[in-house]
Design a protein around this motif. Structure first.
Motif, mmCIF file in Angstrom:
data_model
loop_
_atom_site.group_PDB
_atom_site.id
_atom_site.type_symbol
_atom_site.label_atom_id
_atom_site.label_comp_id
_atom_site.label_asym_id
_atom_site.label_seq_id
_atom_site.Cartn_x
_atom_site.Cartn_y
_atom_site.Cartn_z
ATOM 1 N N UNK A 122 26.591 38.646 45.487
ATOM 2 C CA UNK A 122 27.653 39.320 46.052
ATOM 3 C C UNK A 122 28.784 39.064 45.372
ATOM 4 N N UNK A 123 29.450 37.776 45.143
ATOM 5 C CA UNK A 123 30.574 37.758 44.395
ATOM 6 C C UNK A 123 30.914 38.571 43.010
ATOM 7 N N UNK A 124 29.519 38.697 42.402
ATOM 8 C CA UNK A 124 29.696 39.229 41.004
ATOM 9 C C UNK A 124 29.537 40.686 41.096
ATOM 10 N N UNK A 125 28.978 41.014 42.087
ATOM 11 C CA UNK A 125 28.852 42.551 42.556
ATOM 12 C C UNK A 125 30.302 43.147 42.945
ATOM 13 N N UNK A 126 30.969 42.477 43.757
ATOM 14 C CA UNK A 126 32.518 42.781 44.267
ATOM 15 C C UNK A 126 33.241 42.778 43.003
ATOM 16 N N UNK A 127 33.054 41.846 42.232
ATOM 17 C CA UNK A 127 34.057 41.518 40.863
ATOM 18 C C UNK A 127 33.760 42.607 39.994
ATOM 19 N N UNK A 128 32.555 42.912 39.758
ATOM 20 C CA UNK A 128 32.355 44.406 39.020
ATOM 21 C C UNK A 128 32.762 45.470 39.497
ATOM 22 N N UNK A 129 32.562 45.739 40.883
ATOM 23 C CA UNK A 129 33.147 47.010 41.349
ATOM 24 C C UNK A 129 34.708 47.067 41.253
ATOM 25 N N UNK A 130 35.603 45.821 41.413
ATOM 26 C CA UNK A 130 37.037 45.827 41.246
ATOM 27 C C UNK A 130 37.157 46.124 39.761
ATOM 28 N N UNK A 131 36.519 45.627 39.059
ATOM 29 C CA UNK A 131 36.830 45.763 37.473
ATOM 30 C C UNK A 131 36.572 47.285 36.985
ATOM 31 N N UNK A 132 35.443 47.940 37.634
ATOM 32 C CA UNK A 132 35.595 49.145 37.313
ATOM 33 C C UNK A 132 36.152 50.120 38.196
ATOM 34 N N UNK A 133 36.749 50.009 39.210
ATOM 35 C CA UNK A 133 37.492 50.638 40.261
ATOM 36 C C UNK A 133 38.585 49.864 40.852
ATOM 37 N N UNK A 134 39.568 49.617 39.774
ATOM 38 C CA UNK A 134 40.782 48.847 40.372
ATOM 39 C C UNK A 134 41.566 49.477 41.290
ATOM 40 N N UNK A 135 41.666 50.664 41.301
ATOM 41 C CA UNK A 135 42.271 51.268 42.436
ATOM 42 C C UNK A 135 41.276 51.616 43.675
ATOM 43 N N UNK A 136 40.090 51.048 43.562
ATOM 44 C CA UNK A 136 39.302 51.449 44.784
ATOM 45 C C UNK A 136 39.579 50.998 46.076
ATOM 46 N N UNK A 137 38.879 51.603 47.014
ATOM 47 C CA UNK A 137 39.375 51.576 48.370
ATOM 48 C C UNK A 137 39.016 50.139 49.259
ATOM 49 N N UNK A 138 37.984 49.371 48.449
ATOM 50 C CA UNK A 138 37.563 48.567 49.060
ATOM 51 C C UNK A 138 38.246 47.060 48.506
ATOM 52 N N UNK A 139 39.249 46.573 49.346
ATOM 53 C CA UNK A 139 40.260 45.422 48.683
ATOM 54 C C UNK A 139 39.266 43.865 48.807
#
Length: 327
Positions: A27-44
């Motif tokens: 989970x931590x790696x999934x969220x980290x990957x999401x934030x890296x690919x979507x730095x302006x993403x809606x899920x903080x």
């Protein structure tokens, strides 16, 4: 980049009777990957991410995997936030959070007495349901093979002593994995062979020897380059199967890796974006597309048997997850 709105997925097979139970995710790696690919993403925060994508998709329980060395201190924040019904409701919208911990064979060269002590401490947490992932990886050989084998044995001995279920990684190491498991692990111990891509005969030998062993199925089963995993599942209902045949699998995403190829049957995902890119990571809500592929491998119904579909595979896999990890 493909719009992040396309990660919002709901499969028609998911219901209270057939919820999503992901037995292996990072989970931590999934969220980290999401934030890296979507730095302006809606899920903080990771909790925002879960509440927006996992819970609406029908994810009921997850088994989160921590396998770094040294041990990441973040595990405690996640696990402690799931200790009470109130905190699970507030943080996770009621989703069940569980975890396993061990040292991946890639990291075996970093295994120390301190790492082992930290893992043993984590084993006492109420949300900890197993030791792993651990094992052997002869594909990458990131750690020397003798070190991998020694650390694998050491972890198995600790886990067996503590009576913890085992989450096993084995890649291109069938012979040594089988030998070490049979030498170190009691026959009735609970074992999950994670992300199975090995020889079907290897799977059959393990299934025959260990009655409480389950084969972990990820989205890699849907890849055209992989036929061994499909054969392994079919063999559970073939001439060499136990009597009566039984679907001895647990479902997992191994997120953020291995988006199931069958997910591109979803109309919004049927074609790549303008740059020819597809989904850059997977998440737990994608598991039903793996279940649907598994259903297509199984024999049609006969007599009073209605046959297999994604909902039935999800339901059986959920019962197996309960038998394996108690979740």
């Amino acid at each position: 980049m493909i719009p992040e709105s396309r990660f919002r997925l709901v499969h028609p097979a998911v219901s209270p009777a057939s919820p999503i139970v992901d037995t292996h995710t990072h989970l931590a790696l999934t969220f980290e990957s999401y934030r890296r690919k979507y730095p302006a993403g809606e899920h903080k925060t990771v909790y925002d991410f879960v509440r927006a994508l996992y819970v609406p998709a029908g994810v009921k329980e997850i088994v989160d995997v921590w396998c770094e060395a040294p041990v990441s201190p973040l595990w405690r924040e996640f696990a402690d936030s799931a200790l009470t019904e109130e905190s699970r409701r507030d943080k996770w919208s009621g989703m069940g959070y569980w975890f396993v911990m061990g040292v991946h064979p890639h990291n075996a060269k970093f295994y120390t007495d301190k790492v082992e002590a930290d893992i043993i401490e984590a084993m006492g947490h109420p949300r900890c349901v197993g030791w792993g992932e651990m094992g052997l990886d002869y594909h990458y050989d990131t750690s020397p093979r003798p070190v991998q084998r020694a650390v694998f044995v050491r972890q198995l001995q600790c886990a067996v002593r503590l009576n913890k279920p085992l989450t096993i990684h084995s890649r291109e190491a069938d012979e040594d994995t089988e030998r070490i498991l049979k030498e170190e692990v009691p026959k009735d111990h609970k074992i999950h062979i994670h992300c199975f891509t090995n020889a079907p005969a290897f799977a059959q030998r393990l299934l025959d020897h260990f009655p409480n062993l389950f084969i972990g199925i990820t989205g890699v089963i849907t890849f055209s380059s992989n036929t061994d995993t499909s054969t392994t599942v079919r063999n559970m209902f073939g001439p060499s199967a136990s009597e009566p045949p039984r679907l001895r699998i647990v479902l997992e995403t191994d997120a953020p890796y291995m988006v199931p190829s069958t997910i591109y049957s979803v109309p919004a995902l049927a074609t790549p974006d303008a740059n020819g890119k597809k989904l850059p990571l997977s998440h737990c809500g994608m598991l039903p597309w793996t279940a649907g592929f598994v259903a297509g491998l199984l024999p049609p119904g006969r007599g009073g048997d209605a046959g297999w579909d994604a909902a039935r595979v999800l339901s059986v896999a959920r019962e197996n997850a309960r038998a394996m990890y108690g979740v």
